[in-house]
Design an enzyme around this catalytic site. Structure first.
Site, PDB file in Angstrom:
ATOM      1  N   HIS A  24      42.284  31.195  33.461  1.00  0.00           N
ATOM      2  CA  HIS A  24      42.642  29.777  33.501  1.00  0.00           C
ATOM      3  C   HIS A  24      41.860  29.082  32.389  1.00  0.00           C
ATOM      4  O   HIS A  24      40.739  29.501  32.073  1.00  0.00           O
ATOM      5  CB  HIS A  24      42.190  29.082  34.779  1.00  0.00           C
ATOM      6  CG  HIS A  24      42.626  29.673  36.081  1.00  0.00           C
ATOM      7  ND1 HIS A  24      42.016  30.746  36.661  1.00  0.00           N
ATOM      8  CD2 HIS A  24      43.581  29.265  36.959  1.00  0.00           C
ATOM      9  CE1 HIS A  24      42.592  31.000  37.830  1.00  0.00           C
ATOM     10  NE2 HIS A  24      43.543  30.124  38.043  1.00  0.00           N
ATOM     11  N   ASP A  51      38.241  28.459  33.285  1.00  0.00           N
ATOM     12  CA  ASP A  51      37.313  29.594  33.385  1.00  0.00           C
ATOM     13  C   ASP A  51      36.575  29.813  32.080  1.00  0.00           C
ATOM     14  O   ASP A  51      35.482  30.373  32.074  1.00  0.00           O
ATOM     15  CB  ASP A  51      38.066  30.920  33.647  1.00  0.00           C
ATOM     16  CG  ASP A  51      39.027  30.852  34.802  1.00  0.00           C
ATOM     17  OD1 ASP A  51      38.775  30.079  35.732  1.00  0.00           O
ATOM     18  OD2 ASP A  51      40.042  31.587  34.750  1.00  0.00           O
ATOM     19  N   GLU A  94      50.497  38.283  45.600  1.00  0.00           N
ATOM     20  CA  GLU A  94      49.103  38.656  45.850  1.00  0.00           C
ATOM     21  C   GLU A  94      48.936  39.193  47.267  1.00  0.00           C
ATOM     22  O   GLU A  94      49.437  38.599  48.228  1.00  0.00           O
ATOM     23  CB  GLU A  94      48.215  37.422  45.617  1.00  0.00           C
ATOM     24  CG  GLU A  94      46.747  37.690  45.895  1.00  0.00           C
ATOM     25  CD  GLU A  94      45.833  36.608  45.351  1.00  0.00           C
ATOM     26  OE1 GLU A  94      46.103  36.078  44.250  1.00  0.00           O
ATOM     27  OE2 GLU A  94      44.851  36.290  46.033  1.00  0.00           O
ATOM     28  N   HIS A 113      47.469  36.719  49.821  1.00  0.00           N
ATOM     29  CA  HIS A 113      48.374  35.616  50.148  1.00  0.00           C
ATOM     30  C   HIS A 113      49.461  36.080  51.118  1.00  0.00           C
ATOM     31  O   HIS A 113      49.878  35.325  51.999  1.00  0.00           O
ATOM     32  CB  HIS A 113      49.017  35.061  48.877  1.00  0.00           C
ATOM     33  CG  HIS A 113      48.024  34.519  47.890  1.00  0.00           C
ATOM     34  ND1 HIS A 113      48.400  33.938  46.698  1.00  0.00           N
ATOM     35  CD2 HIS A 113      46.669  34.447  47.908  1.00  0.00           C
ATOM     36  CE1 HIS A 113      47.325  33.550  46.033  1.00  0.00           C
ATOM     37  NE2 HIS A 113      46.262  33.861  46.751  1.00  0.00           N
ATOM     38  N   ASP A 140      39.795  37.443  48.915  1.00  0.00           N
ATOM     39  CA  ASP A 140      39.815  38.033  47.569  1.00  0.00           C
ATOM     40  C   ASP A 140      38.850  39.202  47.386  1.00  0.00           C
ATOM     41  O   ASP A 140      38.078  39.244  46.427  1.00  0.00           O
ATOM     42  CB  ASP A 140      39.507  36.958  46.508  1.00  0.00           C
ATOM     43  CG  ASP A 140      40.660  35.978  46.315  1.00  0.00           C
ATOM     44  OD1 ASP A 140      41.822  36.357  46.566  1.00  0.00           O
ATOM     45  OD2 ASP A 140      40.398  34.831  45.900  1.00  0.00           O
TER      46      ASP A 140
HETATM   47  C1  XLS Z   1      44.299  31.591  44.299  1.00  0.00           C
HETATM   48  C2  XLS Z   1      45.160  32.247  43.349  1.00  0.00           C
HETATM   49  C3  XLS Z   1      44.735  32.105  41.898  1.00  0.00           C
HETATM   50  C4  XLS Z   1      45.889  32.436  40.993  1.00  0.00           C
HETATM   51  C5  XLS Z   1      45.734  31.901  39.608  1.00  0.00           C
HETATM   52  O1  XLS Z   1      44.301  31.858  45.482  1.00  0.00           O
HETATM   53  O2  XLS Z   1      45.273  33.594  43.689  1.00  0.00           O
HETATM   54  O3  XLS Z   1      43.637  32.907  41.647  1.00  0.00           O
HETATM   55  O4  XLS Z   1      46.103  33.802  40.937  1.00  0.00           O
HETATM   56  O5  XLS Z   1      45.661  30.522  39.582  1.00  0.00           O
HETATM   57 NI    NI Z   2      46.151  35.080  42.548  1.00  0.00          NI
HETATM   58 NI    NI Z   3      44.439  34.110  45.740  1.00  0.00          NI
END
Ligand code: XLS
Ligand code: NI
Ligand code: NI
Length: 437
Positions: free
Chosen positions: A101, A104, A268, A271, A309
């Site tokens: 990003h 970052d 993901e 998610h 994560d």
């Molecule tokens: C957050 C998201 C983020 C995206 C990128 O939960 O996973 O990391 O992958 O903005």
């Molecule tokens: Ni992500």
């Molecule tokens: Ni995420």
């Protein structure tokens, strides 16, 4: 190597499944052929800049636990040092991709123009480092969620100035991604959602979000960006209700705004779990809609209810994910991005490497298992047989419109259709999977 952050650690090599060297791969062997393709080209690993280099180890109950030589992260000199260390790590791991990003990699400026200049300077450095190391950009993205200006959303903000600021920020990040030869551009709807309906107009926010994404696609074509635009679903966190809930919800949104042929999905693991799905459910759903783009690999805690994560550590889960990816023809412009962070107690430089080495090995094992499942063919032929009845004439007529309810009804009476239950054989199929994982 340009810094001494990882001093004494050489490039990680494949040393085979029996080695006990913690700084070696046991399964990730980039040149090994899997279904006629190099393992590296299947997996397309990427390191996420934010978790490894920008996150400082804080949680809701305490601040940073890490000490890094590039802190504080609010000035350019440290941003450059951070870039040196990041590329050192990409090389040690043999990544071969990374993702970032804007926030970052560059310090926030005092206004938009200064933030943009900071980003452009860092992008120039990245460009040089990519040329020196051969590392590539899997995707870039805009952080439209950390700064307080985005607290009520970015494109879905009730304030048009925030919409404008977000659009300008996305443009700068698309330009950066384009310049660096990025293979995709990602939009995760950070704060695109709501906390309470008492202050929220759902229809307006949907229209705003649709307009923003349409502008992104228009701009992609305007600048000749060849990468894929990806939307990343997540059901909640940070906002209570996120609009991009899951793969199916995103597909509905994209269709509604005429974007289903322009945008794909970045899925993901964590998610999917938050949405009450499995990772393979999300992947298979996207694949069945022709929407599979890329994956953010991690693992979520099954009890916590938030996005933990963690690095993946479960071969059967990862194997089923790659099984559906391989059946969809593999990752194309997409890759396997480790959207994963070490725990806040893992304060040492080497912990960053353990996380990635383990994650890469788990993915390699999952990929090999998935390929073996496909090559064996038992699962595929079971599913084919299960639906074989649909090949017959009457079944085809029901599907293709020759028959409506009336014709079907008289067919059922005439042929005395009287179906008997047929076993779904779940336990047998689970046993088949266990031959490979
Ligand atoms: C957050 C998201 C983020 C995206 C990128 O939960 O996973 O990391 O992958 O903005
Ligand atoms: Ni992500
Ligand atoms: Ni995420």
């Amino acid at each position: 190597m340009k810094t001494d952050f990882f001093s004494g650690i050489d490039k990680i090599k494949y040393e085979g499944p029996d080695n006990t060297n913690p700084m070696a791969f046991r399964h990730y062997n980039p040149d090994e052929m899997v279904m006629g393709k190099r393992m590296e080209d299947h997996l397309r690993f990427a390191v996420a800049y934010w978790h490894s280099f920008a996150w400082e180890g804080g949680d809701p109950f305490g601040g940073r636990t890490f000490d890094r030589p590039w802190y504080p992260q609010d000035e350019m000199g440290n941003a450059k040092l951070k870039a040196d260390v990041a590329f050192d790590m990409f090389e040690i791991l043999g990544a071969p991709y990374y993702c970032f990003h804007d926030a970052d990699v560059r310090p926030e400026g005092s206004n938009f123009a200064e933030s943009k200049r900071n980003l452009e300077e860092i992008v120039g450095i990245f460009e040089q480092k990519q040329a020196e190391t051969g590392m590539k950009l899997l995707w870039g993205t805009a952080n439209l969620f950390s700064h307080k200006r985005f607290m009520s959303g970015a494109s879905t903000n009730p304030d048009p100035d925030v919409f404008a600021y977000s659009a300008a920020t996305i443009k700068s990040c698309m330009d950066a991604t384009h310049k660096l030869g990025g293979e995709n551009y990602v939009l995760w709807g950070g704060r695109e959602g709501y906390e309470t309906l008492l202050n929220t107009d759902l229809a307006k926010e949907d229209a705003q979000m649709g307009r923003m994404l349409n502008m992104v696609v228009e701009y992609k074509h305007q600048i000749g960006f060849k990468g894929t635009i990806l939307v990343e679903p997540k059901p909640q966190e940070p906002s209570k209700h996120q609009y991009d809930y899951d793969a199916a919800t995103c597909y509905g949104f994209l269709k509604r705004h005429g974007l289903e042929n322009e945008v794909k999905l970045n899925l993901e693991q964590g998610h999917a779990i938050l949405a009450g799905h499995s990772f393979e459910h999300e992947i298979a759903t996207a694949a069945s809609l022709g929407m599979l783009g890329s994956i953010d690999m991690n693992r979520n805690d099954y009890q916590s209810g938030w996005d933990t994560d963690q690095f993946p550590n479960n071969v059967p889960e990862v194997a089923l994910a790659y099984y559906h990816i391989l059946k969809d023809g593999g990752l194309k412009t997409g890759g396997t991005n480790f959207d994963a962070k070490i725990r806040r107690q893992s304060v040492d430089a080497e912990d960053l490497l353990h996380g990635h080495i383990g994650g890469m090995d788990i993915c390699a094992r999952g990929l090999k298992a998935a390929a073996a499942m496909i090559e064996d063919g038992t699962l595929d032929s079971f599913v084919d047989d299960r639906y074989a009845g649909w090949k017959c004439d009457e079944a085809q007529k029901m599907l293709n419109g020759d028959y409506g309810l009336e014709e079907i009804s008289s067919y059922v009476e005439k042929a005395d259709v009287n179906p008997e239950p047929i076993s779904g054989r779940q336990e047998y199929l689970e046993n088949v999977i266990n031959r490979f994982v």
